[in-house]
Design a protein around this motif. Structure first.
Motif, PDB file in Angstrom:
ATOM      1  N   LEU A 260     -16.715  28.289  11.907  1.00  0.00           N
ATOM      2  CA  LEU A 260     -17.227  27.155  12.203  1.00  0.00           C
ATOM      3  C   LEU A 260     -17.153  25.797  11.651  1.00  0.00           C
ATOM      4  O   LEU A 260     -17.181  26.269   9.737  1.00  0.00           O
ATOM      5  N   VAL A 261     -16.740  25.099  11.801  1.00  0.00           N
ATOM      6  CA  VAL A 261     -16.896  23.763  10.820  1.00  0.00           C
ATOM      7  C   VAL A 261     -17.220  22.659  11.028  1.00  0.00           C
ATOM      8  O   VAL A 261     -17.445  22.814  12.435  1.00  0.00           O
ATOM      9  N   ASP A 262     -17.735  21.209  10.134  1.00  0.00           N
ATOM     10  CA  ASP A 262     -17.794  20.205  10.037  1.00  0.00           C
ATOM     11  C   ASP A 262     -17.419  19.283  11.117  1.00  0.00           C
ATOM     12  O   ASP A 262     -17.020  18.737  10.902  1.00  0.00           O
ATOM     13  N   PHE A 263     -16.906  19.841  12.210  1.00  0.00           N
ATOM     14  CA  PHE A 263     -15.511  18.576  12.713  1.00  0.00           C
ATOM     15  C   PHE A 263     -16.373  17.261  13.402  1.00  0.00           C
ATOM     16  O   PHE A 263     -17.163  18.273  14.519  1.00  0.00           O
ATOM     17  N   ALA A 264     -15.979  16.862  13.257  1.00  0.00           N
ATOM     18  CA  ALA A 264     -16.542  16.174  14.081  1.00  0.00           C
ATOM     19  C   ALA A 264     -15.500  14.832  15.049  1.00  0.00           C
ATOM     20  O   ALA A 264     -14.648  13.960  15.047  1.00  0.00           O
ATOM     21  N   ILE A 265     -15.662  15.603  16.000  1.00  0.00           N
ATOM     22  CA  ILE A 265     -14.797  15.790  17.199  1.00  0.00           C
ATOM     23  C   ILE A 265     -15.223  14.258  17.768  1.00  0.00           C
ATOM     24  O   ILE A 265     -16.452  13.575  18.202  1.00  0.00           O
ATOM     25  N   GLY A 266     -13.968  13.363  18.137  1.00  0.00           N
ATOM     26  CA  GLY A 266     -14.003  12.095  18.186  1.00  0.00           C
ATOM     27  C   GLY A 266     -14.688  12.699  20.168  1.00  0.00           C
ATOM     28  O   GLY A 266     -14.463  12.982  20.639  1.00  0.00           O
TER      29      GLY A 266
ATOM     30  N   ARG B 100     -13.119   9.914  22.499  1.00  0.00           N
ATOM     31  CA  ARG B 100     -13.159   8.503  22.920  1.00  0.00           C
ATOM     32  C   ARG B 100     -12.331   9.303  24.430  1.00  0.00           C
ATOM     33  O   ARG B 100     -12.638   7.979  25.454  1.00  0.00           O
TER      34      ARG B 100
ATOM     35  N   LYS C 255     -12.072  26.445  12.243  1.00  0.00           N
ATOM     36  CA  LYS C 255     -10.563  26.584  11.317  1.00  0.00           C
ATOM     37  C   LYS C 255     -10.637  28.347  10.618  1.00  0.00           C
ATOM     38  O   LYS C 255     -11.249  28.688  10.409  1.00  0.00           O
TER      39      LYS C 255
ATOM     40  N   ARG D 112      -5.488  30.190   5.174  1.00  0.00           N
ATOM     41  CA  ARG D 112      -4.420  28.934   4.375  1.00  0.00           C
ATOM     42  C   ARG D 112      -3.086  28.870   5.750  1.00  0.00           C
ATOM     43  O   ARG D 112      -2.621  27.786   5.840  1.00  0.00           O
TER      44      ARG D 112
ATOM     45  N   THR E 193      -5.335  15.042  16.435  1.00  0.00           N
ATOM     46  CA  THR E 193      -4.875  14.385  15.620  1.00  0.00           C
ATOM     47  C   THR E 193      -4.128  14.004  15.305  1.00  0.00           C
ATOM     48  O   THR E 193      -3.939  12.667  14.639  1.00  0.00           O
TER      49      THR E 193
ATOM     50  N   GLU F 193      -1.826   8.002  21.932  1.00  0.00           N
ATOM     51  CA  GLU F 193      -2.846   7.137  21.931  1.00  0.00           C
ATOM     52  C   GLU F 193      -2.276   5.988  23.377  1.00  0.00           C
ATOM     53  O   GLU F 193      -3.844   6.159  24.378  1.00  0.00           O
TER      54      GLU F 193
ATOM     55  N   LYS G 187      -5.955   5.748  26.383  1.00  0.00           N
ATOM     56  CA  LYS G 187      -6.091   3.677  27.139  1.00  0.00           C
ATOM     57  C   LYS G 187      -6.510   4.522  28.738  1.00  0.00           C
ATOM     58  O   LYS G 187      -6.949   3.954  29.210  1.00  0.00           O
TER      59      LYS G 187
END
Lengths: 728, 474
Positions: B115-121, B123, B134, B138, B165, B266, B270
């Motif tokens: 688990l990661v501290d991913f600040a998911i948007g 939108r 993640k 690597r 991203t 994008e 929108k």
């Protein structure tokens, strides 16, 4: 054998069987006709009765116990209401009957066997009397000729047979050997001329009967040994009663009444279709209209017959002819007033159709088929179209399937053939390039290659090798290419009209460094075809070693991203000096300017960074975007104030780009700017980029961010955690 | 009454006739346009070196979004296949849509996830995100796994778009086999225009039944052995090579298959992302993106690649096929109703004047008209009002046309991609074309009618709990 049909007996019979007559005015197959439309069309006030009968909707008016009353009414309707083609139909027990066959005359009480029937062959008719001897000489006939005068016409007949077959044999001789084409068989009842048999030729099986013309003698009724009512079906094997005629007004029992209804007997053999034809006017002898009728014979062919009175001249013009309906049955003409299984359709009836009849006879199978299936709105044009399309599709299918299989076979064969030639060339080329002992021999063999097919394969092989070779061996390969004058082949292909041929040629000339082609290739820069343009651009880079990118200034068409990508890859692969891209920043072609900015970024031409600041406010969003990203990538910190200045003026997507650039610039003078964003009501994704930019500043920025992690703002907390998580 | 029926007959026959003429003409025109477009594409592509995309930073960056629901059997292999696609700058976002099987455990274990501290948007709205994972390894750096509460395919895609991203995203079905060069081919159209923005690119979907697949990669292409999938091969070939290719050329493509499509992220954001309340989310998004561009007067294009880029397993049973077609029908109707404003609206250009009416009158109404025509025929036959000779001619014509159309699609495939290399296979395809109109097509019409019934009468709009198993391929 004849049947006598006594009028009074018939009346009695009709009354006993509740028989009445109506006049049918219209009919449609499988489709109803709105009554209102008929009322409007014929201006009829009387109520119209609709019957559904053997697939047809039939419309009739009137109700008469007497047949002739119905006939009179019909004539009136035709004259006043223009109901052309109307005819009398028989209603029994309120049910519309299937023509006269419902009358069952053989069971009628007044049918009697009368005098003998005989047949003669009429060979001539004239208004003026002709000497029999002269006629005999003129027509070269041995038989005795009999002369009769009927209605001011002199009619000449030969033979007198009780057997119809005998009469027919003579008739055929007269037609075929004596060449009297107008001859026909006449039927006699005793000595009374009562009708005639239609002309019958070898393939003719059509039988038509008209009523007796006005003659001095009493009208008679004819009958066969096996009288039978009309069955409108194919291959009738029995003698048929085909006509019923107007009964005499003064009929006497057991005697032959004057103008007795006439029933004509048709020869039983090979009759396909029997056609009723009753005409009261003819009975009176006032009408001498011939009638042409189309029918189908046993071989499936249509035959037309022109049925005429026995005149040989002054034939009336108004000939009618009847086409078969979808059931192979003739549609009765206007003159027909006895029911058949079909109804009148005005467009099926023609006048003066002797020519039409011939044409009809000559129509092919498909034509007949189309006629069979057409009805009402289904125009024959449409059916024709469908049939043609079906045939087209089937042919098309066969062609396509053939192409599929042939293309497969050809593809495989071609591949094999090419493979074989390729193998040969590969061997020869290997010997030529690497085997000094066989070099000369291989060279000669390669040079002897002729034919464009083989030469093209050789060029392809050279191109493949060219990619993997370098140095002396490559030069040797090029020597071979020029020695064999393959460059001339390529140059001629470069002028080909097909763009893909040009592209291939361009590629060959480029790889072989055919500098003489440069001018020709330059012309392709303005081509409408983007593939050709891209190929020309790459070719010019290869062929212009001193100034490989000069073409950028010559571009008038858009320099597409795909072309830019290819040119960039060429730059990477070639050992050419990387130019100063700022020289193209001033060009009018914005796509070239965009490429220049991108290349400044890719090749990190920091010295050009100040030159791109002006694009921050460029109206072209692509240039603006490229400039912002490039400024960040180049680490040109001096642009930061300019970025901050435009930040509030640009859209969110550019704000993100500015913040991402700031992540690269990592300038602590941004801190306040970034702090404002983090504390603003900006969108989460903008704050995230701002936090990343703050984090990129270094320890000072990170300390600043830690401060926010203690706030109650969950969104901001998550963002801070995100930027500090190194795994992301 | 009789007269009324005559009037009814008069109009019905003419309407059906006119409709048939339009539909046949439309398909013929589309086939002709497709033929030319395919030819040009093949010629053009023969000179393209896709390797250049691999070695330049100028290419679009891509996030692959793969929603997964109870895909435990294949998910690990399929993610590996996604991670090994040829491309320069991309990431893989796997969205576990609240699977009830052990999919998540398998992925975590196979790819060493944490688990990661991913600040998911946020939108685009979507169901609650449980966590983002993640890999510690690597070599799996480009893998992001989003674990969320079940919300359907569209909702999962929205979550994926939020987590992505990169500039562009590729929406796929995780159970589909993506060709290793698919991204290269999908990305190219985005670089082919400078005067307009390419907002989306679609690719051809092919049937993977009976094909040999190893480690999530297609090894050998075979024609399906079973009847239903083989029929679908024909159907897909026709739809993708003859229909969509033409619509793309005419710039009127309204649908990009949910199994594989690349979008400008994008623009999609929108527009509000995928509409989670429809089962036709793939078509709905494309229509909405096109509307957005039209309404803002931005020049744009929806591109299409005729290359077979994605292989998917087609339903082998009538039950599953029925459900899939029912869903597609409901999706179509839903999209057409949501965007009814476009209908013959010149403001939306070709989309409003041609594409939308085509989808309305032909894609949606044709099964209904077909069923109505059949009913009318039976009624007429019972009333003895059928001219059988004429009927057989019309039947012959329609059958000959259908057969020709299918055969041409086989020819197109044969002359272009030539995926079915065995002689026997081409013969089987031709036989399938012969029997398809008689045996397979009636089922398709029935399922479509059922879809209409479910949409209008049962008011069924969702996927249904069971329907999420194996996303529909379109």
């Amino acid at each position: 054998m004849f049947i006598s049909y006594q009028y009074s007996g018939l009346k009695y019979y009709l009354k006993a069987n509740n028989i009445t007559y109506r006049v049918q005015i219209s009919a449609a197959y499988q489709n109803k006709i709105p009554i209102e439309s008929l009322v409007k069309r014929f201006s009829i006030e009387e109520s119209i009765r609709e019957d559904y009968h053997k697939g047809w909707f039939k419309y009739s008016i009137g109700n008469f116990p007497d047949y002739y009353d119905a006939r009179g009414y019909r004539d009136k309707l035709i004259a006043n209401n223009k109901t052309y083609g109307a005819f009398v139909v028989l209603i029994k027990d309120d049910i519309r009957m299937d023509g006269m066959d419902t009358v069952q005359p053989q069971t009628a009480p007044t049918l009697q066997t009368m005098q003998k029937v005989s047949y003669r062959i009429q060979i001539k008719a004239s208004n003026n009397q002709i000497s029999v001897a002269d006629l005999k000489t003129q027509l070269a006939i041995a038989e005795e000729i009999t002369e009769e005068k009927i209605n001011n016409w002199y009619k000449y007949t030969i033979g007198n047979f009780e057997n119809y077959d005998d009469a027919k044999n003579l008739f055929h001789r007269v037609i075929n050997i004596d060449k009297i084409n107008d001859a026909f068989i006449v039927t006699y009842y005793g000595n009374k001329r009562v009708g005639y048999q239609p002309i019958e030729k070898k393939t003719t099986v059509f039988k038509e009967v008209v009523s007796t013309s006005k003659i001095e003698q009493k009208p008679v009724v004819k009958a066969t040994p096996k009288p039978r009512v009309i069955q409108q079906k194919k291959t009738v094997q029995q003698p048929q009663i085909v006509e019923k005629q107007k009964p005499a007004e003064k009929a006497k029992p057991a005697e032959i009444p004057k103008q007795e209804p006439v029933a004509e007997i048709i020869e039983p053999s090979s009759v396909d279709i029997i056609l009723f034809h009753i005409n009261s006017d003819r009975l009176k002898g006032t009408t001498k209209k011939p009638l042409t009728v189309i029918s189908e014979n046993e071989t499936g062919e249509y035959e037309s017959q022109k049925i005429a009175e026995n005149e040989t001249k002054k034939e009336p013009e108004n000939i009618e002819y009847i086409e078969p309906d979808q059931n192979n049955q003739p549609i009765l003409s206007q003159e027909t007033d006895v029911e058949s299984n079909t109804s009148y359709q005005s467009n099926y009836v023609y006048s003066d159709t002797s020519k039409s009849a011939r044409e009809y006879r000559n129509r092919n199978f498909l034509s007949k088929f189309v006629d069979k299936i057409r009805f009402n709105s289904k125009k024959s044009f449409f059916i024709w179209l469908l049939l043609i399309l079906i045939i087209y599709f089937i042919v098309n299918l066969i062609v396509v399937i053939t192409i599929v299989f042939i293309s497969r076979v050809r593809k495989i064969r071609k591949e094999r053939k090419i493979k074989k030639i390729e193998d040969e060339f590969q061997l020869l080329l290997a010997e030529f390039l690497f085997d000094t002992n066989n070099e000369r021999e291989a060279y000669n063999k390669l040079r002897s290659t002729s034919g464009s097919f083989k030469r093209n394969i050789l060029v392809d092989e050279l191109m493949k090798l060219c990619v993997d070779l370098s140095g002396e061996v490559l030069e040797k390969l090029k020597e071979l290419y020029f020695a064999m004058e393959l460059n001339k082949d390529s140059l001629s292909r470069l002028k080909d009209n097909r763009w893909f041929v040009k592209v291939k040629a361009c590629r060959e000339l480029t790889r072989m460094k055919a500098y003489e082609a440069k001018k020709e290739i330059e012309k392709l820069l303005d081509s409408k075809n983007e593939i050709l343009r891209a190929e020309a651009q790459m070719a010019l880079i290869e062929l212009s070693e001193e100034n490989p990118y000069y073409f950028l200034e010559k571009l008038t068409k858009p320099f597409l991203p795909w072309e830019q990508l290819n040119v960039h890859v060429m730059m990477q692969r070639n050992s050419y000096e990387i130019p100063d891209f700022s020289k193209w920043l001033m060009l009018e072609n914005e796509t070239v300017v965009l490429f220049a900015i991108e290349m400044i970024r890719v090749y990190r031409q920091i010295m050009n960074a100040p030159k791109i600041i002006k694009f921050f406010k460029h109206p072209n969003p692509m240039l603006k975007e490229a400039a912002i990203i490039t400024a960040g990538e180049l680490g040109y910190v001096e642009v930061v104030p300019e970025m901050i200045k435009i930040y509030n003026e640009v859209e969110d997507e550019f704000k993100v780009l500015i913040l991402r650039s700031m992540q690269k610039l990592a300038d602590d003078t941004n801190k306040n700017f970034l702090r404002n964003i983090l504390e603003s009501s900006a969108a989460q994704y903008i704050k995230l980029d701002a936090a990343k930019a703050m984090f990129a500043i270094g320890i000072k920025g990170q300390i600043e961010l830690k401060r926010y992690s203690q706030t109650d703002d969950a969104e901001l907390n998550a963002i801070i955690k995100h930027v500090f998580d190194e795994r992301i | 009454m009789g007269n009324l029926f005559s009037v009814f007959q008069f109009f019905v026959e003419r309407i059906i006739f006119g409709y048939s003429v339009i539909i046949i003409s439309a398909y013929v025109i589309l086939a002709i346009v497709s033929a030319f477009s395919l030819l040009r594409y093949i010629q053009k592509n023969s000179f393209v070196d896709y390797n250049v995309i691999l070695s330049s930073p100028l290419v679009p960056t891509v996030s692959i979004i793969a929603p997964a629901f109870n895909e435990s059997k294949t998910i690990v292999e399929n993610i590996r296949a996604l991670l090994s696609l040829y491309y320069h700058n991309y990431e893989v976002v796997v969205v576990n849509d609240g699977s009830t099987d052990n999919s998540m455990d398998l992925i975590v274990k196979a790819y060493d996830l944490e688990l990661v501290d991913f600040a998911i948007g946020n939108r685009i709205e979507c169901e609650q995100i449980r966590g983002i994972y993640k890999s510690r390894n690597r070599s799996f750096d480009k893998l992001i796994v989003v674990d969320k509460v079940n919300g359907g395919k569209a909702d999962s895609l929205n979550a994926g778009i939020n987590a992505a991203t990169k500039d562009y995203f590729v929406a796929i079905d995780v159970d589909s086999i993506i060709q290793s060069d698919a991204l290269l081919k999908l990305a190219k159209p985005f670089m082919e225009f400078s005067d307009k923005k390419v907002i989306a690119t679609g690719g051809v979907i092919r049937i993977a039944n009976s094909c040999i697949i190893e480690d999530g990669q297609l090894v050998e292409v075979n024609l399906p052995k079973k009847f239903l999938p083989r029929m679908q091969v024909l159907e897909y070939t026709r739809a993708f090579l003859m229909g969509r290719m033409a619509w793309s050329t005419l710039d009127g493509l309204l649908i990009i298959s949910g199994a594989l499509g690349m979008f400008n992220r994008e623009i999609a954001i929108k527009c509000g992302g995928y509409f989670a309340k429809t089962v036709g989310e793939d078509m709905e998004l494309v229509v909405r993106m096109r509307r957005y561009m039209c309404e803002n007067n931005f020049p744009y294009k929806v591109a299409y690649i005729p290359d077979p880029l994605c292989w998917t397993e087609a339903p082998e049973s009538l039950r599953v096929l029925g459900r899939q077609r029912n869903r597609w029908t409901r999706g179509n109707i839903d999209t057409l109703f949501i965007h009814r404003k476009i209908f013959f609206n010149p403001k939306y250009g070709l989309m409003g004047m041609l594409s939308y009416p085509f989808w309305f009158f032909i894609e949606w109404l044709s099964p209904i008209v077909e069923a109505f025509g059949l009913l009318y025929f039976v009624l007429s036959a019972l009333m003895g009002q059928v001219n059988w000779s004429f009927f057989f001619i019309i039947l012959g014509f329609v059958y000959a046309f259908a057969l020709t159309f299918s055969t041409y699609s086989i020819l197109f495939e044969e002359l272009t991609y030539h995926r079915y290399r065995k002689k026997r296979e081409i013969l089987r395809m031709l036989i399938a074309a012969w029997i398809e109109p008689i045996i397979y097509h009636p089922f398709i019409v029935y399922y479509s009618l059922k879809g209409n019934f479910d949409f209008f009468i049962n008011k069924k709009t969702g996927w249904g709990q069971m329907e999420r198993k194996g996303f529909g391929k379109r």
